[in-house]
Design a protein around this motif. Structure first.
Motif, PDB file in Angstrom:
ATOM      1  N   GLU A 162      10.152  -8.121 -10.298  1.00 20.83           N
ATOM      2  CA  GLU A 162      11.024  -7.358  -9.409  1.00 20.83           C
ATOM      3  C   GLU A 162      10.218  -6.288  -8.674  1.00 20.83           C
ATOM      4  O   GLU A 162      10.429  -6.046  -7.483  1.00 20.83           O
ATOM      5  CB  GLU A 162      12.147  -6.693 -10.193  1.00 20.83           C
ATOM      6  CG  GLU A 162      13.217  -7.635 -10.674  1.00 20.83           C
ATOM      7  CD  GLU A 162      14.243  -6.952 -11.560  1.00 20.83           C
ATOM      8  OE1 GLU A 162      14.142  -5.725 -11.794  1.00 20.83           O
ATOM      9  OE2 GLU A 162      15.156  -7.651 -12.032  1.00 20.83           O
ATOM     10  N   GLY A 163       9.293  -5.650  -9.379  1.00 24.85           N
ATOM     11  CA  GLY A 163       8.434  -4.642  -8.760  1.00 24.85           C
ATOM     12  C   GLY A 163       7.552  -5.246  -7.690  1.00 24.85           C
ATOM     13  O   GLY A 163       7.395  -4.675  -6.600  1.00 24.85           O
ATOM     14  N   ARG A 164       6.959  -6.423  -7.964  1.00 22.31           N
ATOM     15  CA  ARG A 164       6.129  -7.110  -6.957  1.00 22.31           C
ATOM     16  C   ARG A 164       6.956  -7.467  -5.733  1.00 22.31           C
ATOM     17  O   ARG A 164       6.515  -7.293  -4.595  1.00 22.31           O
ATOM     18  CB  ARG A 164       5.502  -8.362  -7.556  1.00 22.31           C
ATOM     19  CG  ARG A 164       4.310  -8.073  -8.436  1.00 22.31           C
ATOM     20  CD  ARG A 164       3.562  -9.322  -8.816  1.00 22.31           C
ATOM     21  NE  ARG A 164       4.208 -10.100  -9.868  1.00 22.31           N
ATOM     22  CZ  ARG A 164       4.184  -9.780 -11.150  1.00 22.31           C
ATOM     23  NH1 ARG A 164       3.567  -8.695 -11.565  1.00 22.31           N
ATOM     24  NH2 ARG A 164       4.785 -10.554 -12.040  1.00 22.31           N
ATOM     25  N   ASP A 165       8.180  -7.963  -5.972  1.00 16.79           N
ATOM     26  CA  ASP A 165       9.053  -8.339  -4.856  1.00 16.79           C
ATOM     27  C   ASP A 165       9.409  -7.116  -4.004  1.00 16.79           C
ATOM     28  O   ASP A 165       9.399  -7.189  -2.774  1.00 16.79           O
ATOM     29  CB  ASP A 165      10.321  -9.010  -5.372  1.00 16.79           C
ATOM     30  CG  ASP A 165      10.053 -10.352  -6.042  1.00 16.79           C
ATOM     31  OD1 ASP A 165       8.967 -10.935  -5.816  1.00 16.79           O
ATOM     32  OD2 ASP A 165      10.939 -10.811  -6.790  1.00 16.79           O
ATOM     33  N   LEU A 166       9.720  -6.002  -4.650  1.00 13.16           N
ATOM     34  CA  LEU A 166      10.058  -4.784  -3.927  1.00 13.16           C
ATOM     35  C   LEU A 166       8.859  -4.267  -3.145  1.00 13.16           C
ATOM     36  O   LEU A 166       8.986  -3.870  -1.981  1.00 13.16           O
ATOM     37  CB  LEU A 166      10.557  -3.712  -4.905  1.00 13.16           C
ATOM     38  CG  LEU A 166      11.055  -2.415  -4.299  1.00 13.16           C
ATOM     39  CD1 LEU A 166      12.235  -2.668  -3.375  1.00 13.16           C
ATOM     40  CD2 LEU A 166      11.443  -1.444  -5.397  1.00 13.16           C
ATOM     41  N   ARG A 167       7.681  -4.293  -3.764  1.00 12.57           N
ATOM     42  CA  ARG A 167       6.465  -3.865  -3.082  1.00 12.57           C
ATOM     43  C   ARG A 167       6.216  -4.718  -1.839  1.00 12.57           C
ATOM     44  O   ARG A 167       5.941  -4.199  -0.762  1.00 12.57           O
ATOM     45  CB  ARG A 167       5.271  -3.958  -4.026  1.00 12.57           C
ATOM     46  CG  ARG A 167       3.974  -3.476  -3.387  1.00 12.57           C
ATOM     47  CD  ARG A 167       2.789  -3.788  -4.234  1.00 12.57           C
ATOM     48  NE  ARG A 167       2.653  -5.247  -4.313  1.00 12.57           N
ATOM     49  CZ  ARG A 167       1.957  -5.877  -5.219  1.00 12.57           C
ATOM     50  NH1 ARG A 167       1.349  -5.216  -6.165  1.00 12.57           N
ATOM     51  NH2 ARG A 167       1.871  -7.186  -5.215  1.00 12.57           N
ATOM     52  N   LYS A 207       7.453   2.463   3.062  1.00  8.31           N
ATOM     53  CA  LYS A 207       6.466   3.114   2.193  1.00  8.31           C
ATOM     54  C   LYS A 207       7.068   3.408   0.819  1.00  8.31           C
ATOM     55  O   LYS A 207       6.409   3.234  -0.206  1.00  8.31           O
ATOM     56  CB  LYS A 207       5.978   4.415   2.822  1.00  8.31           C
ATOM     57  CG  LYS A 207       5.058   4.217   3.980  1.00  8.31           C
ATOM     58  CD  LYS A 207       4.602   5.562   4.517  1.00  8.31           C
ATOM     59  CE  LYS A 207       3.702   5.390   5.711  1.00  8.31           C
ATOM     60  NZ  LYS A 207       3.233   6.681   6.234  1.00  8.31           N
ATOM     61  N   ILE A 208       8.313   3.854   0.809  1.00 11.96           N
ATOM     62  CA  ILE A 208       8.976   4.174  -0.463  1.00 11.96           C
ATOM     63  C   ILE A 208       9.170   2.905  -1.291  1.00 11.96           C
ATOM     64  O   ILE A 208       8.910   2.896  -2.494  1.00 11.96           O
ATOM     65  CB  ILE A 208      10.323   4.890  -0.218  1.00 11.96           C
ATOM     66  CG1 ILE A 208      10.052   6.282   0.341  1.00 11.96           C
ATOM     67  CG2 ILE A 208      11.151   4.959  -1.488  1.00 11.96           C
ATOM     68  CD1 ILE A 208      11.286   6.993   0.836  1.00 11.96           C
ATOM     69  N   LYS A 209       9.616   1.822  -0.648  1.00 12.12           N
ATOM     70  CA  LYS A 209       9.800   0.557  -1.365  1.00 12.12           C
ATOM     71  C   LYS A 209       8.479   0.064  -1.939  1.00 12.12           C
ATOM     72  O   LYS A 209       8.412  -0.399  -3.073  1.00 12.12           O
ATOM     73  CB  LYS A 209      10.380  -0.508  -0.444  1.00 12.12           C
ATOM     74  CG  LYS A 209      11.846  -0.363  -0.181  1.00 12.12           C
ATOM     75  CD  LYS A 209      12.338  -1.502   0.682  1.00 12.12           C
ATOM     76  CE  LYS A 209      13.813  -1.413   0.941  1.00 12.12           C
ATOM     77  NZ  LYS A 209      14.282  -2.539   1.772  1.00 12.12           N
ATOM     78  N   GLU A 210       7.417   0.152  -1.137  1.00 10.19           N
ATOM     79  CA  GLU A 210       6.110  -0.310  -1.614  1.00 10.19           C
ATOM     80  C   GLU A 210       5.645   0.513  -2.812  1.00 10.19           C
ATOM     81  O   GLU A 210       5.171  -0.030  -3.811  1.00 10.19           O
ATOM     82  CB  GLU A 210       5.092  -0.242  -0.481  1.00 10.19           C
ATOM     83  CG  GLU A 210       3.763  -0.844  -0.841  1.00 10.19           C
ATOM     84  CD  GLU A 210       2.783  -0.896   0.311  1.00 10.19           C
ATOM     85  OE1 GLU A 210       1.620  -1.237   0.043  1.00 10.19           O
ATOM     86  OE2 GLU A 210       3.151  -0.593   1.455  1.00 10.19           O
ATOM     87  N   ALA A 211       5.808   1.830  -2.735  1.00 11.34           N
ATOM     88  CA  ALA A 211       5.376   2.699  -3.830  1.00 11.34           C
ATOM     89  C   ALA A 211       6.219   2.484  -5.084  1.00 11.34           C
ATOM     90  O   ALA A 211       5.685   2.386  -6.195  1.00 11.34           O
ATOM     91  CB  ALA A 211       5.450   4.163  -3.396  1.00 11.34           C
ATOM     92  N   VAL A 215       4.923   1.035  -8.779  1.00  9.06           N
ATOM     93  CA  VAL A 215       5.128   1.749 -10.044  1.00  9.06           C
ATOM     94  C   VAL A 215       5.862   0.858 -11.043  1.00  9.06           C
ATOM     95  O   VAL A 215       5.467   0.760 -12.207  1.00  9.06           O
ATOM     96  CB  VAL A 215       5.901   3.065  -9.814  1.00  9.06           C
ATOM     97  CG1 VAL A 215       6.356   3.684 -11.122  1.00  9.06           C
ATOM     98  CG2 VAL A 215       5.044   4.053  -9.031  1.00  9.06           C
ATOM     99  N   LYS A 216       6.913   0.184 -10.589  1.00  5.86           N
ATOM    100  CA  LYS A 216       7.681  -0.683 -11.491  1.00  5.86           C
ATOM    101  C   LYS A 216       6.814  -1.814 -12.021  1.00  5.86           C
ATOM    102  O   LYS A 216       6.863  -2.145 -13.205  1.00  5.86           O
ATOM    103  CB  LYS A 216       8.899  -1.238 -10.761  1.00  5.86           C
ATOM    104  CG  LYS A 216       9.851  -1.985 -11.658  1.00  5.86           C
ATOM    105  CD  LYS A 216      11.141  -2.315 -10.940  1.00  5.86           C
ATOM    106  CE  LYS A 216      12.143  -2.926 -11.887  1.00  5.86           C
ATOM    107  NZ  LYS A 216      13.422  -3.159 -11.238  1.00  5.86           N
ATOM    108  N   GLU A 217       6.001  -2.391 -11.146  1.00  2.00           N
ATOM    109  CA  GLU A 217       5.114  -3.468 -11.585  1.00  2.00           C
ATOM    110  C   GLU A 217       4.104  -2.972 -12.604  1.00  2.00           C
ATOM    111  O   GLU A 217       3.885  -3.602 -13.641  1.00  2.00           O
ATOM    112  CB  GLU A 217       4.376  -4.058 -10.381  1.00  2.00           C
ATOM    113  CG  GLU A 217       3.422  -5.163 -10.761  1.00  2.00           C
ATOM    114  CD  GLU A 217       2.613  -5.685  -9.591  1.00  2.00           C
ATOM    115  OE1 GLU A 217       1.802  -6.598  -9.830  1.00  2.00           O
ATOM    116  OE2 GLU A 217       2.771  -5.196  -8.467  1.00  2.00           O
ATOM    117  N   GLU A 218       3.492  -1.828 -12.340  1.00  2.00           N
ATOM    118  CA  GLU A 218       2.487  -1.280 -13.249  1.00  2.00           C
ATOM    119  C   GLU A 218       3.076  -0.931 -14.610  1.00  2.00           C
ATOM    120  O   GLU A 218       2.421  -1.108 -15.635  1.00  2.00           O
ATOM    121  CB  GLU A 218       1.829  -0.041 -12.640  1.00  2.00           C
ATOM    122  CG  GLU A 218       0.909  -0.343 -11.475  1.00  2.00           C
ATOM    123  CD  GLU A 218      -0.295  -1.182 -11.871  1.00  2.00           C
ATOM    124  OE1 GLU A 218      -0.920  -0.880 -12.904  1.00  2.00           O
ATOM    125  OE2 GLU A 218      -0.595  -2.133 -11.144  1.00  2.00           O
TER     126      GLU A 218
END
Length: 58
Positions: free
Chosen positions: A33-38, A6-10, A14-17
């Protein structure tokens, strides 16, 4: 559902946005990187990764 997933997705969301509207190569890299982490967080929680166009519900 794991807390870590859940933390990684959130965090990825945020990073992607924050960087998705940037025009520089660095902003595009950070948005990816944000999409990949999500997606990594979604996979850990047993959900399918989001593969659609950013900013859509696909």
């Amino acid at each position: 559902m794991s807390i870590e997933g859940k933390i990684k997705e959130a965090a990825g969301y945020v990073k992607e946005e924050l960087h998705e509207n940037g025009d520089s190569p660095e902003a595009k890299r950070k948005a990816q990187e944000g999409r990949d982490l999500r997606n990594e967080g979604r996979i850990e929680d047993g959900k399918a990764p989001k593969l659609g166009t950013p900013g859509t519900e696909d």
